[in-house]
Design a protein around this motif. Structure first.
Motif, PDB file in Angstrom:
ATOM      1  N   PHE A  16       0.840  -1.190   0.000  1.00 46.48           N
ATOM      2  CA  PHE A  16       0.000   0.000   0.000  1.00 46.48           C
ATOM      3  C   PHE A  16       0.879   1.245   0.000  1.00 46.48           C
ATOM      4  CE2 PHE A  16       0.449  -1.470   4.346  1.00 46.48           C
ATOM      5  CZ  PHE A  16       0.809  -0.334   5.036  1.00 46.48           C
ATOM      6  N   ALA A  17       0.324   2.328  -0.473  1.00 47.02           N
ATOM      7  CA  ALA A  17       1.073   3.578  -0.591  1.00 47.02           C
ATOM      8  C   ALA A  17       1.405   4.142   0.782  1.00 47.02           C
ATOM      9  CB  ALA A  17       0.254   4.585  -1.387  1.00 47.02           C
ATOM     10  N   ASP A  18       2.488   4.859   0.840  1.00 44.63           N
ATOM     11  CA  ASP A  18       2.890   5.545   2.059  1.00 44.63           C
ATOM     12  C   ASP A  18       1.832   6.580   2.414  1.00 44.63           C
ATOM     13  OD1 ASP A  18       4.215   6.782   4.096  1.00 44.63           O
ATOM     14  OD2 ASP A  18       6.076   7.074   2.984  1.00 44.63           O
ATOM     15  N   ARG A  19       1.367   6.588   3.666  1.00 43.19           N
ATOM     16  CA  ARG A  19       0.291   7.490   4.078  1.00 43.19           C
ATOM     17  C   ARG A  19       0.797   8.730   4.807  1.00 43.19           C
ATOM     18  NH1 ARG A  19      -2.741   3.198   7.437  1.00 43.19           N
ATOM     19  NH2 ARG A  19      -0.642   2.488   7.568  1.00 43.19           N
ATOM     20  N   ARG A  20       2.078   8.939   4.859  1.00 41.68           N
ATOM     21  CA  ARG A  20       2.617  10.097   5.557  1.00 41.68           C
ATOM     22  C   ARG A  20       2.279  11.382   4.811  1.00 41.68           C
ATOM     23  NH1 ARG A  20       7.968   6.945   5.664  1.00 41.68           N
ATOM     24  NH2 ARG A  20       7.650   5.642   7.478  1.00 41.68           N
ATOM     25  N   SER A  21       2.089  12.455   5.579  1.00 42.08           N
ATOM     26  CA  SER A  21       1.758  13.744   4.960  1.00 42.08           C
ATOM     27  C   SER A  21       2.978  14.421   4.367  1.00 42.08           C
ATOM     28  CB  SER A  21       1.101  14.665   5.987  1.00 42.08           C
ATOM     29  OG  SER A  21       1.979  14.895   7.060  1.00 42.08           O
ATOM     30  N   VAL A  46      16.446   8.049  16.950  1.00 42.21           N
ATOM     31  CA  VAL A  46      15.572   8.515  15.870  1.00 42.21           C
ATOM     32  C   VAL A  46      16.116   7.922  14.577  1.00 42.21           C
ATOM     33  CG1 VAL A  46      14.623  10.526  14.688  1.00 42.21           C
ATOM     34  CG2 VAL A  46      15.154  10.659  17.119  1.00 42.21           C
ATOM     35  N   ARG A  47      15.271   7.153  13.867  1.00 35.53           N
ATOM     36  CA  ARG A  47      15.707   6.481  12.633  1.00 35.53           C
ATOM     37  C   ARG A  47      15.279   7.219  11.372  1.00 35.53           C
ATOM     38  NH1 ARG A  47      18.672   1.837  13.486  1.00 35.53           N
ATOM     39  NH2 ARG A  47      19.048   2.385  11.351  1.00 35.53           N
ATOM     40  N   ASN A  48      14.134   7.902  11.413  1.00 37.38           N
ATOM     41  CA  ASN A  48      13.761   8.799  10.319  1.00 37.38           C
ATOM     42  C   ASN A  48      12.960   9.945  10.899  1.00 37.38           C
ATOM     43  OD1 ASN A  48      10.901   8.146  10.120  1.00 37.38           O
ATOM     44  ND2 ASN A  48      11.490   6.288   9.024  1.00 37.38           N
ATOM     45  N   LEU A  49      12.950  11.068  10.166  1.00 37.09           N
ATOM     46  CA  LEU A  49      12.433  12.298  10.728  1.00 37.09           C
ATOM     47  C   LEU A  49      11.836  13.168   9.641  1.00 37.09           C
ATOM     48  CD1 LEU A  49      12.413  14.147  13.312  1.00 37.09           C
ATOM     49  CD2 LEU A  49      14.661  14.947  12.582  1.00 37.09           C
ATOM     50  N   SER A  50      10.727  13.826   9.964  1.00 40.35           N
ATOM     51  CA  SER A  50      10.119  14.839   9.101  1.00 40.35           C
ATOM     52  C   SER A  50       9.628  15.954   9.998  1.00 40.35           C
ATOM     53  CB  SER A  50       8.957  14.232   8.298  1.00 40.35           C
ATOM     54  OG  SER A  50       7.816  14.116   9.116  1.00 40.35           O
ATOM     55  N   PRO A  51       9.174  17.050   9.430  1.00 42.09           N
ATOM     56  CA  PRO A  51       8.608  18.103  10.276  1.00 42.09           C
ATOM     57  C   PRO A  51       7.359  17.641  11.039  1.00 42.09           C
ATOM     58  CG  PRO A  51       9.125  18.969   8.102  1.00 42.09           C
ATOM     59  CD  PRO A  51       9.309  17.475   8.037  1.00 42.09           C
ATOM     60  N   ASP A  52       6.686  16.596  10.543  1.00 46.25           N
ATOM     61  CA  ASP A  52       5.429  16.138  11.136  1.00 46.25           C
ATOM     62  C   ASP A  52       5.547  14.926  12.040  1.00 46.25           C
ATOM     63  OD1 ASP A  52       4.053  18.133   9.724  1.00 46.25           O
ATOM     64  OD2 ASP A  52       3.943  16.846   7.957  1.00 46.25           O
ATOM     65  N   GLY A  53       6.661  14.173  11.992  1.00 52.24           N
ATOM     66  CA  GLY A  53       6.757  12.961  12.792  1.00 52.24           C
ATOM     67  C   GLY A  53       8.106  12.288  12.684  1.00 52.24           C
ATOM     68  N   VAL A  93       5.727   8.327  15.641  1.00 47.17           N
ATOM     69  CA  VAL A  93       5.064   9.418  16.349  1.00 47.17           C
ATOM     70  C   VAL A  93       4.729  10.549  15.385  1.00 47.17           C
ATOM     71  CG1 VAL A  93       6.185   8.912  18.550  1.00 47.17           C
ATOM     72  CG2 VAL A  93       7.242  10.560  16.995  1.00 47.17           C
ATOM     73  N   ALA A  94       3.682  11.275  15.739  1.00 46.34           N
ATOM     74  CA  ALA A  94       3.310  12.509  15.042  1.00 46.34           C
ATOM     75  C   ALA A  94       3.593  13.648  16.010  1.00 46.34           C
ATOM     76  CB  ALA A  94       1.853  12.482  14.657  1.00 46.34           C
ATOM     77  N   PHE A  95       4.146  14.738  15.494  1.00 43.73           N
ATOM     78  CA  PHE A  95       4.411  15.909  16.323  1.00 43.73           C
ATOM     79  C   PHE A  95       3.190  16.809  16.320  1.00 43.73           C
ATOM     80  CE2 PHE A  95       8.908  15.147  14.706  1.00 43.73           C
ATOM     81  CZ  PHE A  95       9.281  14.420  15.822  1.00 43.73           C
ATOM     82  N   GLU A  96       2.917  17.420  17.480  1.00 49.50           N
ATOM     83  CA  GLU A  96       1.775  18.342  17.583  1.00 49.50           C
ATOM     84  C   GLU A  96       2.206  19.734  17.181  1.00 49.50           C
ATOM     85  OE1 GLU A  96       0.165  18.019  21.505  1.00 49.50           O
ATOM     86  OE2 GLU A  96      -0.139  15.871  21.279  1.00 49.50           O
TER      87      GLU A  96
END
Length: 96
Positions: A16-21, A46-53, A93-96
């Motif tokens: 399935f497609a990646d659902r990350r924003s 931390v193994r991978n990182l984005s502004p959102d999670g 995790v998702a960051f608030e």
């Protein structure tokens, strides 16, 4: 670093497609999470990182609460994080 672009494979073997924003980048950084007004703490990687999670790895995740503050090595600000998925040694995790 190149962004993580692979598709995920479900338990049933379906792709399935990646659902990350947003795109996540592979990293290898230490981090500390704190909870219970700072009285509880764990160390993680931390193994991978984005502004959102992020994807965090531990020895085991069963004692990690669903909401906590995360301080990533090299950063000045703590981020409020909410667990979105959990495995035995990793969680997302998702960051608030």
């Amino acid at each position: 670093m190149t962004p993580i672009s692979e598709k995920s494979i479900g338990i049933d073997g379906e792709v399935f497609a990646d659902r990350r924003s947003g795109d996540r980048r592979r990293v290898l950084k230490g981090a500390r999470l704190s909870f219970n007004n700072g009285f509880g703490a764990f160390e993680c990687v931390v193994r991978n990182l984005s502004p959102d999670g992020a994807r965090l790895t531990f020895g085991e995740t069963s004692a990690v609460p669903n909401n906590f503050d995360l301080l990533i090595a090299g950063e000045q600000e703590m981020r409020r994080a909410t667990v979105r998925w959990r495995q035995m040694t990793a969680l997302g995790v998702a960051f608030e």
